[in-house]
Design a protein around this motif. Structure first.
Motif, mmCIF file in Angstrom:
data_model
loop_
_atom_site.group_PDB
_atom_site.id
_atom_site.type_symbol
_atom_site.label_atom_id
_atom_site.label_comp_id
_atom_site.label_asym_id
_atom_site.label_seq_id
_atom_site.Cartn_x
_atom_site.Cartn_y
_atom_site.Cartn_z
ATOM 1 N N MET A 1 0.820 -1.189 0.000
ATOM 2 C CA MET A 1 0.000 0.000 0.000
ATOM 3 C C MET A 1 0.863 1.252 0.000
ATOM 4 S SD MET A 1 -3.271 0.683 2.311
ATOM 5 C CE MET A 1 -4.653 1.133 1.343
ATOM 6 N N GLY A 2 2.007 1.221 0.648
ATOM 7 C CA GLY A 2 2.895 2.364 0.682
ATOM 8 C C GLY A 2 3.566 2.619 -0.660
ATOM 9 N N THR A 3 3.666 1.573 -1.489
ATOM 10 C CA THR A 3 4.320 1.710 -2.786
ATOM 11 C C THR A 3 3.530 2.621 -3.713
ATOM 12 O OG1 THR A 3 5.157 -0.535 -2.525
ATOM 13 C CG2 THR A 3 5.306 0.431 -4.702
ATOM 14 N N GLY A 4 2.222 2.509 -3.692
ATOM 15 C CA GLY A 4 1.388 3.356 -4.544
ATOM 16 C C GLY A 4 1.491 4.819 -4.163
ATOM 17 N N ARG A 5 1.529 5.092 -2.882
ATOM 18 C CA ARG A 5 1.663 6.480 -2.421
ATOM 19 C C ARG A 5 3.020 7.046 -2.810
ATOM 20 N NH1 ARG A 5 -0.666 6.166 3.728
ATOM 21 N NH2 ARG A 5 -2.807 5.626 3.156
ATOM 22 N N THR A 6 4.054 6.230 -2.650
ATOM 23 C CA THR A 6 5.398 6.679 -3.012
ATOM 24 C C THR A 6 5.478 6.954 -4.510
ATOM 25 O OG1 THR A 6 6.310 5.347 -1.223
ATOM 26 C CG2 THR A 6 7.836 6.081 -2.922
ATOM 27 N N ARG A 7 4.887 6.089 -5.293
ATOM 28 C CA ARG A 7 4.896 6.267 -6.746
ATOM 29 C C ARG A 7 4.157 7.547 -7.132
ATOM 30 N NH1 ARG A 7 2.299 1.570 -9.013
ATOM 31 N NH2 ARG A 7 4.120 0.502 -8.223
ATOM 32 N N ASN A 8 3.023 7.813 -6.490
ATOM 33 C CA ASN A 8 2.272 9.033 -6.780
ATOM 34 C C ASN A 8 3.062 10.276 -6.404
ATOM 35 O OD1 ASN A 8 0.092 7.675 -7.826
ATOM 36 N ND2 ASN A 8 -1.015 7.604 -5.881
ATOM 37 N N ARG A 9 3.755 10.235 -5.291
ATOM 38 C CA ARG A 9 4.572 11.381 -4.886
ATOM 39 C C ARG A 9 5.708 11.626 -5.866
ATOM 40 N NH1 ARG A 9 4.866 9.920 1.496
ATOM 41 N NH2 ARG A 9 2.733 10.560 2.001
ATOM 42 N N ILE A 10 6.350 10.556 -6.289
ATOM 43 C CA ILE A 10 7.437 10.690 -7.257
ATOM 44 C C ILE A 10 6.900 11.235 -8.579
ATOM 45 C CG2 ILE A 10 9.113 9.392 -8.639
ATOM 46 C CD1 ILE A 10 9.495 7.587 -6.185
ATOM 47 N N ASP A 11 5.747 10.764 -9.015
ATOM 48 C CA ASP A 11 5.137 11.272 -10.236
ATOM 49 C C ASP A 11 4.803 12.750 -10.133
ATOM 50 O OD1 ASP A 11 5.328 8.884 -11.575
ATOM 51 O OD2 ASP A 11 3.254 8.259 -11.136
ATOM 52 N N ARG A 12 4.299 13.175 -8.983
ATOM 53 C CA ARG A 12 3.978 14.596 -8.796
ATOM 54 C C ARG A 12 5.233 15.459 -8.842
ATOM 55 N NH1 ARG A 12 0.081 12.929 -4.667
ATOM 56 N NH2 ARG A 12 1.648 13.495 -3.128
ATOM 57 N N VAL A 13 6.299 14.983 -8.228
ATOM 58 C CA VAL A 13 7.571 15.714 -8.268
ATOM 59 C C VAL A 13 8.093 15.773 -9.692
ATOM 60 C CG1 VAL A 13 9.990 15.650 -7.538
ATOM 61 C CG2 VAL A 13 8.181 15.258 -5.878
ATOM 62 N N SER A 14 7.974 14.678 -10.419
ATOM 63 C CA SER A 14 8.435 14.636 -11.803
ATOM 64 C C SER A 14 7.645 15.601 -12.679
ATOM 65 C CB SER A 14 8.322 13.215 -12.350
ATOM 66 O OG SER A 14 8.696 13.167 -13.694
ATOM 67 N N ILE A 15 6.350 15.616 -12.542
ATOM 68 C CA ILE A 15 5.508 16.520 -13.330
ATOM 69 C C ILE A 15 5.800 17.976 -12.966
ATOM 70 C CG2 ILE A 15 3.117 17.266 -13.681
ATOM 71 C CD1 ILE A 15 2.368 14.263 -13.487
ATOM 72 N N ALA A 16 5.997 18.236 -11.689
ATOM 73 C CA ALA A 16 6.316 19.603 -11.261
ATOM 74 C C ALA A 16 7.661 20.051 -11.839
ATOM 75 C CB ALA A 16 6.335 19.691 -9.745
ATOM 76 N N SER A 17 8.640 19.167 -11.860
ATOM 77 C CA SER A 17 9.938 19.540 -12.424
ATOM 78 C C SER A 17 9.829 19.795 -13.925
ATOM 79 C CB SER A 17 10.986 18.469 -12.136
ATOM 80 O OG SER A 17 10.733 17.296 -12.868
ATOM 81 N N GLY A 18 8.987 19.055 -14.614
ATOM 82 C CA GLY A 18 8.764 19.310 -16.039
ATOM 83 C C GLY A 18 8.109 20.664 -16.275
ATOM 84 N N ARG A 19 7.160 21.022 -15.429
ATOM 85 C CA ARG A 19 6.514 22.337 -15.571
ATOM 86 C C ARG A 19 7.480 23.470 -15.269
ATOM 87 N NH1 ARG A 19 0.713 20.865 -12.841
ATOM 88 N NH2 ARG A 19 -0.081 19.713 -14.638
ATOM 89 N N VAL A 20 8.295 23.287 -14.239
ATOM 90 C CA VAL A 20 9.299 24.313 -13.915
ATOM 91 C C VAL A 20 10.273 24.473 -15.073
ATOM 92 C CG1 VAL A 20 11.260 24.834 -12.407
ATOM 93 C CG2 VAL A 20 9.104 24.081 -11.422
ATOM 94 N N ALA A 21 10.693 23.375 -15.663
ATOM 95 C CA ALA A 21 11.613 23.438 -16.802
ATOM 96 C C ALA A 21 10.966 24.153 -17.984
ATOM 97 C CB ALA A 21 12.056 22.035 -17.210
ATOM 98 N N ALA A 22 9.686 23.903 -18.221
ATOM 99 C CA ALA A 22 8.997 24.557 -19.333
ATOM 100 C C ALA A 22 8.899 26.064 -19.117
ATOM 101 C CB ALA A 22 7.603 23.954 -19.500
ATOM 102 N N TRP A 23 8.517 26.474 -17.915
ATOM 103 C CA TRP A 23 8.407 27.906 -17.632
ATOM 104 C C TRP A 23 9.780 28.573 -17.615
ATOM 105 C CZ3 TRP A 23 4.343 30.666 -18.345
ATOM 106 C CH2 TRP A 23 3.082 30.092 -18.239
ATOM 107 N N LEU A 24 10.784 27.876 -17.118
ATOM 108 C CA LEU A 24 12.125 28.439 -17.106
ATOM 109 C C LEU A 24 12.669 28.591 -18.522
ATOM 110 C CD1 LEU A 24 14.264 29.471 -15.158
ATOM 111 C CD2 LEU A 24 15.202 27.173 -15.065
ATOM 112 N N THR A 25 12.297 27.699 -19.410
ATOM 113 C CA THR A 25 12.706 27.830 -20.807
ATOM 114 C C THR A 25 12.106 29.082 -21.428
ATOM 115 O OG1 THR A 25 12.878 25.434 -21.010
ATOM 116 C CG2 THR A 25 12.709 26.686 -23.053
ATOM 117 N N LEU A 26 10.834 29.330 -21.168
ATOM 118 C CA LEU A 26 10.205 30.549 -21.665
ATOM 119 C C LEU A 26 10.892 31.782 -21.087
ATOM 120 C CD1 LEU A 26 7.953 32.000 -23.223
ATOM 121 C CD2 LEU A 26 6.557 31.783 -21.152
ATOM 122 N N PHE A 27 11.160 31.774 -19.790
ATOM 123 C CA PHE A 27 11.839 32.898 -19.152
ATOM 124 C C PHE A 27 13.235 33.092 -19.728
ATOM 125 C CE2 PHE A 27 14.232 34.731 -15.522
ATOM 126 C CZ PHE A 27 13.575 35.944 -15.477
#
Length: 69
Positions: A1-27
């Motif tokens: 059960m803890g594996t699914g939560r960990t995977r979701n957290r890692i996915d959220r961090v990954s998606i957030a880093s992709g968004r930061v990279a996209a906005w930083l590229t525009l900047f």
């Protein structure tokens, strides 16, 4: 059960880093445009602004690599 939560957290961090990279590229593009306008139109330039583009590019590369992997 803890594996699914960990995977979701890692996915959220990954998606957030992709968004930061996209906005930083525009900047980064906007800052590069400002550097070019300052240099060729106003005959003025700041080395630290040009260097910030290099550092932003490095951050975009590292965040983009993390997002891709």
């Amino acid at each position: 059960m803890g594996t699914g939560r960990t995977r979701n957290r890692i996915d959220r961090v990954s998606i957030a880093s992709g968004r930061v990279a996209a906005w930083l590229t525009l900047f980064m593009v906007i800052v590069t445009f400002v550097v070019v306008v300052m240099r060729y139109v106003f005959d003025a330039g700041f080395i630290w602004v040009q260097e910030s583009v290099v550092w932003m590019h490095a951050v975009v590369f590292m965040l983009g690599a993390a997002y891709t992997l």
